[in-house]
Design a protein around this motif. Structure first.
Motif, PDB file in Angstrom:
ATOM      1  N   LEU A   1      44.444  14.222 -30.091  1.00  0.00           N
ATOM      2  CA  LEU A   1      43.959  12.847 -29.962  1.00  0.00           C
ATOM      3  C   LEU A   1      42.478  12.756 -29.596  1.00  0.00           C
ATOM      4  N   LYS A   2      42.001  13.747 -28.861  1.00  0.00           N
ATOM      5  CA  LYS A   2      40.570  13.724 -28.546  1.00  0.00           C
ATOM      6  C   LYS A   2      39.755  13.852 -29.828  1.00  0.00           C
ATOM      7  N   GLU A   3      40.191  14.761 -30.689  1.00  0.00           N
ATOM      8  CA  GLU A   3      39.494  14.955 -31.953  1.00  0.00           C
ATOM      9  C   GLU A   3      39.604  13.690 -32.814  1.00  0.00           C
ATOM     10  N   MET A   4      40.776  13.082 -32.811  1.00  0.00           N
ATOM     11  CA  MET A   4      40.958  11.851 -33.577  1.00  0.00           C
ATOM     12  C   MET A   4      39.982  10.793 -33.100  1.00  0.00           C
ATOM     13  N   TRP A   5      39.900  10.633 -31.791  1.00  0.00           N
ATOM     14  CA  TRP A   5      38.951   9.643 -31.261  1.00  0.00           C
ATOM     15  C   TRP A   5      37.505   9.975 -31.646  1.00  0.00           C
ATOM     16  N   SER A   6      37.191  11.260 -31.660  1.00  0.00           N
ATOM     17  CA  SER A   6      35.811  11.623 -32.014  1.00  0.00           C
ATOM     18  C   SER A   6      35.510  11.214 -33.452  1.00  0.00           C
ATOM     19  N   GLY A   7      36.563  11.286 -34.304  1.00  0.00           N
ATOM     20  CA  GLY A   7      36.368  10.841 -35.699  1.00  0.00           C
ATOM     21  C   GLY A   7      36.119   9.342 -35.773  1.00  0.00           C
ATOM     22  N   ILE A   8      36.840   8.600 -34.971  1.00  0.00           N
ATOM     23  CA  ILE A   8      36.661   7.141 -34.975  1.00  0.00           C
ATOM     24  C   ILE A   8      35.242   6.785 -34.531  1.00  0.00           C
ATOM     25  N   ILE A   9      34.775   7.500 -33.510  1.00  0.00           N
ATOM     26  CA  ILE A   9      33.420   7.228 -33.035  1.00  0.00           C
ATOM     27  C   ILE A   9      32.382   7.617 -34.092  1.00  0.00           C
ATOM     28  N   LEU A  10      32.643   8.738 -34.769  1.00  0.00           N
ATOM     29  CA  LEU A  10      31.730   9.140 -35.847  1.00  0.00           C
ATOM     30  C   LEU A  10      31.666   8.055 -36.923  1.00  0.00           C
ATOM     31  N   LEU A  11      32.819   7.462 -37.246  1.00  0.00           N
ATOM     32  CA  LEU A  11      32.841   6.374 -38.235  1.00  0.00           C
ATOM     33  C   LEU A  11      31.971   5.205 -37.782  1.00  0.00           C
ATOM     34  N   GLY A  12      32.093   4.898 -36.492  1.00  0.00           N
ATOM     35  CA  GLY A  12      31.264   3.810 -35.953  1.00  0.00           C
ATOM     36  C   GLY A  12      29.791   4.109 -36.117  1.00  0.00           C
ATOM     37  N   ILE A  13      29.417   5.371 -35.837  1.00  0.00           N
ATOM     38  CA  ILE A  13      28.007   5.756 -35.952  1.00  0.00           C
ATOM     39  C   ILE A  13      27.547   5.634 -37.407  1.00  0.00           C
ATOM     40  N   ILE A  14      28.428   6.083 -38.333  1.00  0.00           N
ATOM     41  CA  ILE A  14      28.066   5.986 -39.759  1.00  0.00           C
ATOM     42  C   ILE A  14      27.870   4.524 -40.155  1.00  0.00           C
ATOM     43  N   GLY A  15      28.775   3.654 -39.675  1.00  0.00           N
ATOM     44  CA  GLY A  15      28.652   2.226 -39.980  1.00  0.00           C
ATOM     45  C   GLY A  15      27.326   1.646 -39.503  1.00  0.00           C
ATOM     46  N   VAL A  16      26.976   1.991 -38.268  1.00  0.00           N
ATOM     47  CA  VAL A  16      25.717   1.484 -37.714  1.00  0.00           C
ATOM     48  C   VAL A  16      24.529   1.994 -38.536  1.00  0.00           C
ATOM     49  N   ALA A  17      24.582   3.294 -38.899  1.00  0.00           N
ATOM     50  CA  ALA A  17      23.476   3.871 -39.665  1.00  0.00           C
ATOM     51  C   ALA A  17      23.364   3.212 -41.037  1.00  0.00           C
ATOM     52  N   ALA A  18      24.523   2.997 -41.696  1.00  0.00           N
ATOM     53  CA  ALA A  18      24.498   2.373 -43.025  1.00  0.00           C
ATOM     54  C   ALA A  18      23.887   0.971 -42.945  1.00  0.00           C
ATOM     55  N   ASN A  19      24.263   0.259 -41.899  1.00  0.00           N
ATOM     56  CA  ASN A  19      23.726  -1.083 -41.715  1.00  0.00           C
ATOM     57  C   ASN A  19      22.213  -1.056 -41.484  1.00  0.00           C
ATOM     58  N   ALA A  20      21.761  -0.052 -40.716  1.00  0.00           N
ATOM     59  CA  ALA A  20      20.326   0.054 -40.442  1.00  0.00           C
ATOM     60  C   ALA A  20      19.553   0.310 -41.728  1.00  0.00           C
ATOM     61  N   ILE A  21      20.103   1.193 -42.580  1.00  0.00           N
ATOM     62  CA  ILE A  21      19.443   1.472 -43.860  1.00  0.00           C
ATOM     63  C   ILE A  21      19.410   0.206 -44.714  1.00  0.00           C
ATOM     64  N   PHE A  22      20.540  -0.497 -44.709  1.00  0.00           N
ATOM     65  CA  PHE A  22      20.622  -1.740 -45.485  1.00  0.00           C
ATOM     66  C   PHE A  22      19.546  -2.725 -45.035  1.00  0.00           C
ATOM     67  N   LYS A  23      19.420  -2.875 -43.725  1.00  0.00           N
ATOM     68  CA  LYS A  23      18.436  -3.828 -43.197  1.00  0.00           C
ATOM     69  C   LYS A  23      17.027  -3.447 -43.610  1.00  0.00           C
ATOM     70  N   LEU A  24      16.773  -2.133 -43.621  1.00  0.00           N
ATOM     71  CA  LEU A  24      15.439  -1.646 -43.993  1.00  0.00           C
ATOM     72  C   LEU A  24      15.119  -2.024 -45.440  1.00  0.00           C
ATOM     73  N   VAL A  25      16.107  -1.798 -46.318  1.00  0.00           N
ATOM     74  CA  VAL A  25      15.922  -2.133 -47.734  1.00  0.00           C
ATOM     75  C   VAL A  25      15.729  -3.650 -47.894  1.00  0.00           C
ATOM     76  N   GLU A  26      16.580  -4.398 -47.189  1.00  0.00           N
ATOM     77  CA  GLU A  26      16.499  -5.854 -47.272  1.00  0.00           C
ATOM     78  C   GLU A  26      15.127  -6.353 -46.827  1.00  0.00           C
ATOM     79  N   LYS A  27      14.635  -5.774 -45.757  1.00  0.00           N
ATOM     80  CA  LYS A  27      13.343  -6.204 -45.212  1.00  0.00           C
ATOM     81  C   LYS A  27      12.226  -5.965 -46.221  1.00  0.00           C
ATOM     82  N   ARG A  28      12.353  -4.847 -46.948  1.00  0.00           N
ATOM     83  CA  ARG A  28      11.334  -4.542 -47.965  1.00  0.00           C
ATOM     84  C   ARG A  28      11.438  -5.501 -49.152  1.00  0.00           C
TER      85      ARG A  28
END
Lengths: 280, 258
Positions: free
Chosen positions: B218-245
């Motif tokens: 379960l610890k590993e499972m939770w780490s995967g969920i957190i990794l997904l959250g990080i990926i989501g945040v990063a994808a959104n940041a890239i999106f915002k950068l493109v949008e701003k341009r």
């Protein structure tokens, strides 16, 4: 000083526009018949609701008339003609907000297929002529209303039209800016030798700017009267407007417009005869 | 002054997450629950769970499938949207159909797509693309339909050619709406990426999270969920950068109107 040429640059012949059909049909333009000579500055003024918008859309090839025709330089107008540039009242909507001032002016020249070097010269000259050389990189929405309308004018003159059509271009700017822009139009007209057809609802403006003023009736539109403006060619906001002749002309146009408002109610359809007798 | 502002900003941004983490840690250490491991325990298993090969074997393939599916959806959605938005009759005819397809929750398509396209990458990319395409398509149609009549008249009266009109007027004018759709689709894409891997897969983020759960790691499972959250945040940041341009004019215009 001026004489009607044998071959006018623009002629509007028995133009009529009816929207819809049958009982619900609305007649916007009854009958318009007039010509514009090369290098002339002609003003068209009418009461509000005189079908000016419909008329201009027909003139610029955006709307097909029900009958009659518009002929520009001997060619019947069937779509937007290449020799015409139109400046609209809504500068904030006719300029593209995603383009800089420079790109806005340049776009129609690209459509015309002008090579890059010529485009650069034309854009720079046009922006210089309207006094906007320093704002080329700005976006239109960063400029004041008057400056935006200058951009629209620059775009039109850079296009090198045979005829420049202006649709109440200064109705949405403040009075001082308006006076400046009026002088700019007179100045550009004299310097560039372009023919100008200027539509306005402002009586003073029409008298101040034009060599000739056509007074329209209410819809269904016909030409009430043509007024020759015998003011000196060199005009300025103070002295020209103070001339007795100016006062006389504006009174005349004013009275015609008052008359135009009354005429509507007794206008049945066939006003053609009347219109012809008054037109050019 | 400037450092003062920076530290104030840091405080405002980090205060709430810090409190949450602290509370979580405290409760987890107190209760010693198997299902809610403490963040410290999750952080300890994170490197072994993900950095030891899974980054390239699982995370990267997931991200590539997400990118491909999302780009397909963008290309199809914008292209079809431009056509449909420009032709009034066509728009009226197909819009209800689009609305219907959008209303179907995209995860239910996974079982069907498995039958049609198998369980390989093709299926997963198709599922992601199918889920993402509707918001982009519908918003593009809306954007094209909403172009100011004066802007169109201007383009016509200066005789702009079809291509010029498309590139210089239609697309830029519809762009703010297209970005609204693309942003919605990005979130959908992330969901579809994970779900497509939970059904049938031999690698990927979603697959691993399910595997960890089945093996009671379960610890590993939770780490995967957190990794997904990080990926989501990063994808959104890239999106915002493109949008701003791309939408610099639009954002500038909006901030000026305020």
């Amino acid at each position: 000083m001026q004489h009607v040429e044998k071959h006018p640059i623009l002629s509007v012949e028995s133009l009529r526009k009816v929207y819809g059909a049958g009982a619900g049909a609305v007649e916007a333009i009854g009958n318009l018949d007039f010509t514009v000579a090369r290098n002339e500055l002609i003003c068209i003024v009418g009461p509000s609701g005189a079908g000016k918008t419909t008329f201009l859309r027909c003139l610029s090839g955006l709307l097909a008339p029900t009958s009659g025709q518009v002929v520009l330089e001997g060619k019947k107008v069937e779509g937007p003609p290449e020799g015409m540039a139109v400046v609209l009242q809504e500068y904030s909507r006719s300029l593209y907000p995603w383009m800089t001032v420079y790109d806005n002016v340049e776009l129609p020249l690209k459509a015309k297929g002008l090579p890059a070097g010529e485009r650069r010269t034309a854009v720079t000259e046009a922006l210089g002529a309207v006094g906007l050389s320093s704002s080329t990189k700005a976006y239109p929405w960063q400029l004041s209303g008057g400056m935006q309308q200058r951009v629209a004018i620059a775009r039109a003159i850079a296009y090198r039209p045979k005829i420049l059509v202006m649709d109440e271009p200064f109705a949405a700017v403040d009075a001082q800016t308006r006076a400046e822009l009026e002088d700019l139009v007179r100045d550009l007209w004299q310097r560039l030798g372009v023919t100008v057809l200027f539509v306005t609802h402002d009586i003073d403006e029409s008298v101040y700017l034009g060599q000739r003023v056509l007074v329209l009736s209410s819809a269904p539109t016909f030409i009430m009267e043509e007024v020759r403006i015998g003011l000196p060619d060199e005009r300025d906001q103070l002295s020209t407007r103070a001339l007795p002749e100016f006062a006389r002309l504006r009174t005349q146009v004013y009275e015609l417009i008052q008359q135009a408002k009354l005429v509507t109610y007794r206008t049945e359809r066939p006003v053609a005869g009347e219109a012809v007798s008054h037109s050019v | 002054m400037k450092t003062g502002k920076l530290s104030a900003w840091l405080f405002v941004t980090l205060a709430v997450p810090a409190v949450i983490l602290a509370l979580w840690t405290l409760l987890a250490e107190l209760t010693e629950s198997l299902y809610w491991p403490s963040p410290l325990a999750i952080a300890r298993v994170f490197p072994k769970a993900w950095l030891d090969g899974r980054m390239t074997e699982d995370v990267l393939p997931s991200l590539v499938r997400l990118a491909l599916g999302y780009l397909c959806a963008l290309a199809i959605g914008i292209a079809v949207g431009l056509v449909v938005g420009s032709v009034r009759r066509l728009r009226l005819a197909v819009e209800p159909v689009f609305e219907f397809f959008r209303a179907i929750p995209p995860p239910v398509l996974v079982p069907i797509m498995m039958l049609i396209a198998g369980i390989g990458d093709g299926m997963k990319i198709s599922v992601i693309a199918f889920g993402c395409v509707w918001p982009i398509l519908i918003n593009t149609v809306e954007g094209v339909r909403g172009i100011d009549g004066v802007q169109i008249d201007t383009a016509r009266s200066y005789s702009l050619r079809r291509r010029q009109r498309l590139l210089n007027v239609t697309i830029p004018s519809a762009a703010p709406k297209i970005f609204v759709g693309a942003r919605q689709s990005l979130a959908i894409g992330l969901i579809m990426m994970v779900i497509s891997e939970m059904f049938a897969a031999s690698n990927g983020l979603g697959y691993n999270i399910v595997q960890f759960q089945r093996l009671f790691q379960l610890k590993e499972m939770w780490s995967g969920i957190i990794l997904l959250g990080i990926i989501g945040v990063a994808a959104n940041a890239i999106f915002k950068l493109v949008e701003k341009r791309c939408l610099r004019w639009y954002l500038g215009m909006q901030s000026q109107e305020r």
